[in-house]
Design an enzyme around this catalytic site. Structure first.
Site, mmCIF file in Angstrom:
data_model
loop_
_atom_site.group_PDB
_atom_site.id
_atom_site.type_symbol
_atom_site.label_atom_id
_atom_site.label_comp_id
_atom_site.label_asym_id
_atom_site.label_seq_id
_atom_site.Cartn_x
_atom_site.Cartn_y
_atom_site.Cartn_z
ATOM 1 N N ARG B 636 -16.277 20.463 -5.917
ATOM 2 C CA ARG B 636 -15.690 19.150 -6.175
ATOM 3 C C ARG B 636 -15.810 18.848 -7.662
ATOM 4 O O ARG B 636 -16.860 19.073 -8.262
ATOM 5 C CB ARG B 636 -16.452 18.093 -5.361
ATOM 6 C CG ARG B 636 -15.894 16.697 -5.426
ATOM 7 C CD ARG B 636 -16.805 15.708 -4.702
ATOM 8 N NE ARG B 636 -17.174 16.184 -3.369
ATOM 9 C CZ ARG B 636 -16.375 16.087 -2.293
ATOM 10 N NH1 ARG B 636 -15.211 15.513 -2.380
ATOM 11 N NH2 ARG B 636 -16.778 16.568 -1.130
ATOM 12 N N LEU B 638 -16.154 16.326 -10.629
ATOM 13 C CA LEU B 638 -16.646 14.955 -10.781
ATOM 14 C C LEU B 638 -15.803 14.156 -11.759
ATOM 15 O O LEU B 638 -15.619 12.952 -11.588
ATOM 16 C CB LEU B 638 -18.101 14.977 -11.263
ATOM 17 C CG LEU B 638 -19.119 15.491 -10.238
ATOM 18 C CD1 LEU B 638 -20.466 15.709 -10.916
ATOM 19 C CD2 LEU B 638 -19.257 14.508 -9.083
ATOM 20 N N ASN B 639 -15.341 14.823 -12.818
ATOM 21 C CA ASN B 639 -14.594 14.110 -13.859
ATOM 22 C C ASN B 639 -13.496 15.038 -14.369
ATOM 23 O O ASN B 639 -13.781 16.065 -15.000
ATOM 24 C CB ASN B 639 -15.536 13.700 -14.997
ATOM 25 C CG ASN B 639 -14.835 12.887 -16.083
ATOM 26 O OD1 ASN B 639 -13.742 13.254 -16.539
ATOM 27 N ND2 ASN B 639 -15.442 11.794 -16.498
ATOM 28 N N LYS B 641 -11.468 14.889 -16.721
ATOM 29 C CA LYS B 641 -11.343 15.069 -18.171
ATOM 30 C C LYS B 641 -12.467 15.928 -18.742
ATOM 31 O O LYS B 641 -12.211 16.900 -19.469
ATOM 32 C CB LYS B 641 -11.341 13.694 -18.861
ATOM 33 C CG LYS B 641 -10.926 13.765 -20.316
ATOM 34 C CD LYS B 641 -11.254 12.488 -21.054
ATOM 35 C CE LYS B 641 -10.196 11.423 -20.832
ATOM 36 N NZ LYS B 641 -10.399 10.269 -21.731
ATOM 37 N N GLU B 713 -19.689 27.073 -17.919
ATOM 38 C CA GLU B 713 -19.638 28.451 -18.397
ATOM 39 C C GLU B 713 -18.468 29.237 -17.821
ATOM 40 O O GLU B 713 -18.106 30.287 -18.344
ATOM 41 C CB GLU B 713 -20.962 29.157 -18.076
ATOM 42 C CG GLU B 713 -22.123 28.444 -18.732
ATOM 43 C CD GLU B 713 -23.456 29.146 -18.548
ATOM 44 O OE1 GLU B 713 -24.306 28.998 -19.421
ATOM 45 O OE2 GLU B 713 -23.657 29.816 -17.523
#
Lengths: 317, 754
Positions: B636, B638-639, B641, B713
């Protein structure tokens, strides 16, 4: 960086006098090279004479139909000048291929000519370098010399002159106008401004101590295309692996010698009717490599042919 | 201990009612950073005027200091300290660990007359100004007795040894199967030393109050730094208060502390005033860790239909003589492609250069540069599309362990990427597409990187004004940790982002392992989530037990949080009102996360696919990017951007890896040839054209309660190989020596008669 004193010059003659009379003094223009070198303890001036406020920032038409570029005109300003773009596009091409936008905003015409080599060993004060410490030896000679000179080098120094602008000026047959320590004005060709290293690589120009570049004079533009090509490891903000300036049938190379390299043999071959390939090879026959910079010989030859070809097609004319 | 099955249950983050999870929320600390008001370690205002320190680096690779003349430095203006190994205050011996629970051992500065690498700090000056300290440092004269040193990795490959405690991993019979394979690839690839080139150098501001030292320093691991300094100074760790609020890039290079931390603390103690110490740009190159070079032999034995039957990936790498570190460049290949007969392993050359250490995606970042090109070479040899070759070797279970995958969307990444990128435009024959003097080509590569969850804690409090403050001994190295923790907190507590405060980077806060190994978001985020869940529970109990609450006497299982309110159906009040009335001093709880007991029953990774289009200048051999696209599957998101920024940043690093980045040791001196950003070339804006990345929808309920994974990474893994493969497709020059600079490409072009 060593402690130093500073003065802001308000008068050309006084500025020249101040530097000429003090062996530890240096002119400070844009500062994009000198200040870095001072921080690294490579340059150790005891006094700086800031020439930024001298009235040397104009670009004027000459009666001969050329341009007189004040030494303090910034690289950005010069590259963007409408007359330069229209008549000396090789100059604009070369300038915008050098440094970064921020550097070009600060760097000056005079300072660009007098910038020092980017040889990695010159920058590392723990290494022998005949420029920093005459007689100490040249670390690049048998070192990681991928960026070293292939023309005019010596056993004492294989460093290159890093300027892009100076390569275009050389092909344009530009001259520099200086003020000598005696207060006289003299002119010399850009091609004669810098010296080959010989056994005195720490003496990089034919200017006398304290002599100040006041202007660069461009003759009327020669006929033909004008092309500046620069090969580099990344697309921006990188010194050249090699560069080629072509103005009509005049050719100069960058990043291959201790000075902007006027390709006289190539020009002579062209004048005698040789092809671009033959002309390039005529010049490159005199090139010598030191191991890791050998690729420059083929690179310059190929770039020369391509640039002559583009100029012939009228680019930049 | 929990089970991964528990993590499949719905929770506030996975339900995401307000929709803030996944949203491309602006950086929590963005305004502070762009206005220059986020104080980095060196910029922190100390309680009184500081002294400034400067380090003198050694100029030999290996040997002994025979004499140091400091007289001129001591007499230089403003100088307050000149320390060498002869007079530096006593510190614990290197490697000592008085407290066995310390995460790091003693790391003393100026510890002796031995020089173990060029650039090692050998003297320290503190003065009233930084300029005076620097000027005085340059006056110190050091004499050395030079000893023979191992400085040329490529010339030392024959001396490589099996790393201590390791052995090769053999499955099936590689040698027999490879010998019989109808199609073989046997190539060796080289990737050079890379430097981290963080924008912010290592830096520390330190001061003492009595016997307690406060240090603001730039480090990725709060506890690691605190413990290293405590052990070095031989004091209990509760006498070291370490803060690292903002970090201008770490990339693994700041996973450990350096002499700036030790000498700032010692200097401040000796002077009785604050001291600031920073590494110079040159010292960052010469005297911190680097990604080691890797020489990688890849052997692939395939059937004519492309199925791999034998597979060997063998890395030779290097580390410092006295600082063991293995770049596990072959490990990733154990989980990527199916093949019954497998061999992977590592060999190590001990060298007399600075310590090798972790850098963004250690192992994968350099390792994938070889296998992902070898697969391209095999595909061409077989006449199979390189994507199709991957599909034919896609395993059903982990090819090495036989464990089930938690979730694996590599095939979806490949297919989605091929479609979005326009892979069908690629001409499989190299050297066919011309654009003026440019030859244009496309390449692809897979990405894989492990996902990790480490033990962590977090604390959260709510105050009477309804502000929810999350505190964690976590770091944000520029990745967006502040922001995602704020999103998790806001969504879990049902409040707005404006009502949330995030406080990180303080050794007094509940500990988290820090930033590294792309474990930060999952680890710190999960602990933050658990803390918030505990706060929900505490507030529910508070409301239900408070006769003045509209929720009084309700069933706690029906309590909901949203719009700043706590509610049971239509009975609600604001969180602020509840706390102001029932717990005016605020409510503080902690939470923690540990890996599930059965987490190791699954093969768990993040995946991706890179697609690159390049132009090769046939005159000069210059390579320029034309397009790059990545598709990633990493749990999932989270953000949108900050996650995109992480993977595109990794891809850009891959461009640098393929085209420009690398450092070379001058074997005469032991120093790196590039020691500033004019010599060590990372991509500029002009180098990056039309680069984008997307994430596939995914939730990995085996990973942690929120189903998230790391992305920091993944983006670099394989990226450089995609560029290298594009170069080959463009011009037919197959380089196996990174970076692929114009001199190398030109040589290849000329060899082909171009």
């Amino acid at each position: 960086m060593r402690p130093f004193t500073y003065e802001r010059a308000t008068d050309l003659a006084a500025a020249v006098k101040a530097v000429a009379e003090n062996p530890g003094a240096r002119f400070l223009a844009g500062g994009t090279n000198l200040l870095d070198l001072m921080k690294l303890d490579i340059e150790q001036p005891t006094h700086l004479v800031d020439v930024n406020r001298l009235p040397l920032s104009a670009i004027e038409d000459t009666v001969e139909g050329g341009l007189r570029i004040g030494a303090m005109v910034t690289n950005s300003h010069l590259a963007a000048d409408a007359r330069v773009r229209a008549r000396y596009s090789v100059l604009t091409q070369s300038i915008v291929s050098g440094g970064s936008g921020q550097l070009r905003n600060k760097a000056t015409t005079g300072g660009n000519l007098l910038q020092r080599t980017r040889c990695a060993y010159f920058y590392d004060t723990s290494k022998p370098c005949n420029k920093r410490h005459p007689g100490s030896g040249c670390s690049a000679l048998e070192g990681l010399n991928r960026n070293s000179a292939i023309f005019g080098a010596s056993e004492a120094c294989i460093a290159t002159h890093p300027s892009d602008m100076a390569v275009a000026l050389t092909a344009l047959d530009a001259q520099v106008e200086t003020v000598t320590p005696q207060g006289a004005t003299r002119t010399l060709a850009v091609a004669d401004l810098h010296r080959l290293p010989g056994d005195t690589p720490h003496i990089e120009t034919n200017l006398a101590p304290g002599e100040l570049i006041a202007a660069v004079i461009l003759p009327p533009a020669a006929a033909g295309g004008q092309v500046y090509q620069k090969a580099r490891d990344r697309a921006s903000y990188a010194g050249g692996l090699a560069s080629v300036a072509v103005v009509g049938t005049k050719v100069a190379f960058g990043a291959v010698a201790h000075k902007p390299w006027r390709a006289e043999k190539a020009e002579a071959a062209l004048a005698a009717g040789a092809s671009a390939v033959e002309a390039a090879h005529a010049e490159l026959a005199g090139a010598r490599d030191n191991g890791k910079n050998g690729f420059k010989i083929a690179l310059v030859a190929r770039m020369t042919v391509a640039a002559l070809d583009e100029a012939k097609q009228g680019r930049g004319a | 201990m929990s089970s991964v099955k528990d993590w499949a249950a719905p929770n506030p983050v996975t339900e995401n009612r307000s929709g803030i999870i996944g949203k491309g929320v602006d950086r929590y600390e963005g305004k502070l950073k762009v206005t220059g008001t986020a104080a980095y370690a060196y910029e922190v205002e100390p309680p009184s005027p500081p002294a400034y320190g400067y380090l003198l680096p050694a100029t030999i690779a290996r040997g002994r200091i025979t004499a140091i003349d400091t007289a001129a430095a001591e007499a230089s203006p403003g100088v307050q300290i000149v320390w060498t190994h002869l007079n530096v205050p006593k510190q614990a011996r290197r490697g000592e660990r008085a407290n066995p629970r310390s995460q790091r051992a003693s790391n003393p500065a100026l510890a002796g007359d031995r020089v173990e690498f060029f650039g090692q700090p050998v003297a320290f000056v503190a003065a009233d100004t930084w300029e005076n300290a620097r000027a005085a440092t340059h006056l110190i004269q050091v004499d050395y007795a030079v000893e023979p040193a191992v400085l040329d990795f490529r010339a030392s490959l024959a001396s490589a040894e099996m790393p201590h405690g390791e052995e090769d991993v053999r499955i099936g019979d590689f040698d027999g199967a490879y010998a019989k394979a109808p199609v073989q690839i046997d190539e060796t690839y080289f990737s050079p030393i890379q430097n981290h080139v963080q924008m912010e150098p290592c830096a520390t501001t330190a001061w003492w109050d009595g016997d307690k030292v406060t240090v603001h320093t730039s480090i990725q691991m709060v506890k690691g730094g605190q413990h290293a300094l405590a052990e070095t100074l031989a004091i209990p760790s509760d006498r070291v208060h370490l803060l690292t609020r903002y970090i201008g890039g770490g990339f693994g290079g700041k996973g450990q502390s350096y002499d700036d931390l030790t000498l700032a603390a010692l200097g401040a103690q000796a002077l009785g005033r604050p001291v600031k110490v920073a590494y110079t740009r040159q010292q960052m190159f010469q005297a911190t860790i680097h990604r080691p070079a890797v020489s990688m032999r890849v052997r692939l034995g395939a059937e004519p239909d492309g199925r791999l039957n034998a597979f060997a990936v063998e890395a030779v790498t290097h580390c410092a003589r006295n600082a063991p570190f293995v770049e596990h460049a072959a490990n990733f290949s154990r989980n990527l492609y199916a093949a019954p007969n497998r061999l992977t392993g590592h060999r190590l050359v001990k060298m007399d250069i600075p310590a090798a250490g972790p850098m963004r995606a250690p192992g994968e970042a350099s390792g994938m540069l070889s296998l992902e090109c070898a697969m391209d070479e095999l595909a061409e040899k077989l006449g199979i599309d390189p994507i199709e070759l991957r599909l034919r070797n896609e395993p059903d279970v982990d090819p090495e362990t036989g464990k089930p995958f938690s979730i694996r969307q590599l095939v979806q990444c490949l297919n989605t990427g091929a479609q979005r990128f326009g892979w069908e435009r690629r001409n499989p024959r190299p050297g066919q597409v011309r654009d003026g003097r440019w030859l244009v080509g496309m390449g692809m590569a897979c990405a894989i990187r492990g996902n990790f969850l480490l033990p962590a804690k977090a604390g959260v409090r709510i105050d009477a004004d309804g502000t929810v403050t999350l505190r964690q001994g976590m770091t944000d190295i520029g990745t967006g940790t502040y922001t995602i923790l704020a999103q998790i907190t806001a969504e879990t507590m049902g409040v707005t982002m404006e009502q949330v405060k995030i406080e990180l980077g303080d050794s007094d806060f509940p500990p988290a392992p820090g930033s590294g190994g792309q474990f930060g978001a999952a680890t710190a985020g999960s602990a933050a989530f658990e803390a918030n869940m505990n706060l929900r529970k505490a507030l529910a109990e508070l409301a239900i037990g408070d006769p003045n609450s509209p929720l009084y006497g309700g069933d706690p299982t029906y309590v909901t949080f949203g719009n700043g309110n706590i509610a049971i159906e239509n009975r609600s009040e604001s969180l602020g009102a509840l706390v102001a009335r029932a717990a005016p001093e605020g409510v503080y709880v902690e939470g923690s996360i540990t890996p599930a007991a059965d987490a190791r029953d699954y093969s768990q990774h993040t995946y991706g696919a890179h697609f690159a289009e390049v132009g090769v200048d046939t005159v000069t051999g210059e390579v320029r990017m034309r397009k790059m696209f990545g598709v990633f599957a990493a749990g999932r998101i989270l953000n949108a951007k900050t996650a995109r920024s992480q993977v595109t940043g990794g891809m850009i690093w891959g461009v640098g890896t393929a085209l420009t980045e690398g450092n070379v040791v001058d074997p005469r001196y032991g120093s790196f040839i590039n020691q500033d950003m004019a010599g060590y070339l990372v991509p500029t804006h002009a180098d990056i054209v039309d680069l984008d990345a997307i994430f596939l929808a995914e939730a990995d309920d085996k990973a942690n309660p929120m189903g998230i994974k790391g992305v920091g990474e993944l983006g670099i893994c394989g990226a450089g190989a995609a560029v290298a493969n594009a170069i080959y497709n463009a011009c037919g020059v197959r380089l196996r020596d990174y970076p692929m600079t114009p001199d190398k490409v030109l040589e290849g072009l000329m060899a082909k008669g171009l």
